[in-house]
Design an enzyme around this catalytic site. Sequence first.
Site, PDB file in Angstrom:
ATOM      1  N   HIS A  49      11.858  17.290 -42.169  1.00 23.56           N
ATOM      2  CA  HIS A  49      11.579  18.631 -43.459  1.00 23.56           C
ATOM      3  C   HIS A  49      12.203  19.844 -43.898  1.00 23.56           C
ATOM      4  CE1 HIS A  49       8.562  21.108 -45.356  1.00 23.56           C
ATOM      5  NE2 HIS A  49       9.245  21.904 -45.056  1.00 23.56           N
TER       6      HIS A  49
ATOM      7  N   GLU B 244       6.040  29.114 -44.219  1.00 30.00           N
ATOM      8  CA  GLU B 244       6.110  27.961 -42.918  1.00 30.00           C
ATOM      9  C   GLU B 244       6.747  28.027 -42.100  1.00 30.00           C
ATOM     10  OE1 GLU B 244       9.278  25.269 -45.285  1.00 30.00           O
ATOM     11  OE2 GLU B 244       6.562  23.784 -46.016  1.00 30.00           O
TER      12      GLU B 244
ATOM     13  N   TYR C 145       1.138  21.125 -45.925  1.00 26.38           N
ATOM     14  CA  TYR C 145       1.819  19.903 -46.628  1.00 26.38           C
ATOM     15  C   TYR C 145       0.281  20.259 -47.946  1.00 26.38           C
ATOM     16  CZ  TYR C 145       5.971  16.765 -44.905  1.00 26.38           C
ATOM     17  OH  TYR C 145       6.844  16.464 -44.150  1.00 26.38           O
TER      18      TYR C 145
ATOM     19  N   LYS D 289      10.409  14.671 -37.940  1.00 27.90           N
ATOM     20  CA  LYS D 289       9.116  14.302 -38.534  1.00 27.90           C
ATOM     21  C   LYS D 289       9.339  13.028 -37.069  1.00 27.90           C
ATOM     22  CE  LYS D 289       9.418  14.715 -43.162  1.00 27.90           C
ATOM     23  NZ  LYS D 289       8.909  14.142 -44.681  1.00 27.90           N
TER      24      LYS D 289
ATOM     25  N   ASN E 147      11.298   9.740 -43.889  1.00 30.68           N
ATOM     26  CA  ASN E 147      12.219  10.318 -44.057  1.00 30.68           C
ATOM     27  C   ASN E 147      12.967  11.536 -43.236  1.00 30.68           C
ATOM     28  OD1 ASN E 147      11.072  12.620 -44.936  1.00 30.68           O
ATOM     29  ND2 ASN E 147      11.941  12.117 -47.072  1.00 30.68           N
TER      30      ASN E 147
HETATM   31  P1  IDP Z   1      10.555  16.903 -49.415  1.00 32.16           P
HETATM   32  O1  IDP Z   1      10.259  16.238 -48.027  1.00 32.16           O
HETATM   33  O2  IDP Z   1      12.235  16.380 -50.204  1.00 32.16           O
HETATM   34  O3  IDP Z   1      10.629  18.627 -49.841  1.00 32.16           O
HETATM   35  P2  IDP Z   1       8.252  16.481 -50.979  1.00 32.16           P
HETATM   36  O4  IDP Z   1       8.665  16.255 -52.708  1.00 32.16           O
HETATM   37  O5  IDP Z   1       7.892  17.597 -51.204  1.00 32.16           O
HETATM   38  O6  IDP Z   1      10.039  15.677 -50.222  1.00 32.16           O
HETATM   39  O7  IDP Z   1       7.115  15.362 -50.692  1.00 32.16           O
HETATM   40  C1  IDP Z   1       7.011  16.342 -48.790  1.00 32.16           C
HETATM   41  C2  IDP Z   1       6.784  14.618 -48.179  1.00 32.16           C
HETATM   42  O8  IDP Z   1       5.701  13.812 -48.935  1.00 32.16           O
HETATM   43  C3  IDP Z   1       8.104  13.793 -47.836  1.00 32.16           C
HETATM   44  O9  IDP Z   1       9.453  14.058 -47.109  1.00 32.16           O
HETATM   45  C4  IDP Z   1       8.182  12.558 -47.931  1.00 32.16           C
HETATM   46  O10 IDP Z   1       7.880  11.906 -47.035  1.00 32.16           O
HETATM   47  C5  IDP Z   1       6.367  12.470 -48.562  1.00 32.16           C
HETATM   48  N1  IDP Z   1       6.199  11.140 -49.965  1.00 32.16           N
HETATM   49  C6  IDP Z   1       6.666  12.340 -51.047  1.00 32.16           C
HETATM   50  N2  IDP Z   1       6.739  11.696 -51.947  1.00 32.16           N
HETATM   51  C7  IDP Z   1       5.968  10.557 -51.498  1.00 32.16           C
HETATM   52  C8  IDP Z   1       5.349   9.405 -52.502  1.00 32.16           C
HETATM   53  O11 IDP Z   1       5.366   8.534 -53.243  1.00 32.16           O
HETATM   54  N3  IDP Z   1       5.338   8.581 -51.359  1.00 32.16           N
HETATM   55  C9  IDP Z   1       5.073   8.493 -50.390  1.00 32.16           C
HETATM   56  N4  IDP Z   1       5.434   9.149 -49.730  1.00 32.16           N
HETATM   57  C10 IDP Z   1       5.625  10.422 -50.378  1.00 32.16           C
HETATM   58 MG    MG Z   2       9.034  19.518 -49.707  1.00 31.14          MG
END
Ligand code: IDP
Ligand code: MG
Length: 152
Positions: free
Chosen positions: A117, A128, A51, A11, A114
């Site tokens: 992805h 994807e 997303y 990212k 984070n």
């Molecule tokens: P993942 O990336 O581990 O698959 P997902 O639940 O699919 O996680 O969420 C996609 C992305 O959305 C996460 O990597 C994170 O950057 C963002 N995200 C998920 N939950 C939150 C939240 O509660 N607050 C802010 N960003 C979130």
């Molecule tokens: Mg995800």
Amino acid sequence: MTLERTFVAIKPDGVQRGLVSEILGRFERKGFKLVALKQLTPSRELAEKHYGVHCERPFFKGLVDFITSGPVIAMVWEGDGVISSARKLIGATKPLEAEPGTIRGDLAVNIGRNVIHGSDGPETAKFEIGLWFDYSEINEWLPSDNQWRIES
Ligand code: IDP
Ligand code: MG
């Protein structure tokens, strides 16, 4: 053996913090094969499709704003069990809950930043890869030491 492909993207925070080589190296050292890689700043349309499953969530707009804010490194990695293994290398979504030794556990603190992805299953991986890459951008190749690996 389950030969799979998965979609992984560094990212904008990972690119801007200079973590590209660190992250690529972890996948290479694990033993996975890079079959596609490009840098691009995703369009809103691409980010919203990527997303789409989160479109009703309160963080959706901020997530799309962030992922379209600068270049990402989009990749396809291939290997035995690579889909779930990549998720293990990446670590839990919340970096503070991600185990040390994982990418998020070692390199991140904030859920909204984070770093990386990875597709969460075979159907998502297929979707994807097709969303981010043309078929012609995926490279079929064998490492020159491939024979040494499969011969016992
Ligand atoms: P993942 O990336 O581990 O698959 P997902 O639940 O699919 O996680 O969420 C996609 C992305 O959305 C996460 O990597 C994170 O950057 C963002 N995200 C998920 N939950 C939150 C939240 O509660 N607050 C802010 N960003 C979130
Ligand atoms: Mg995800």
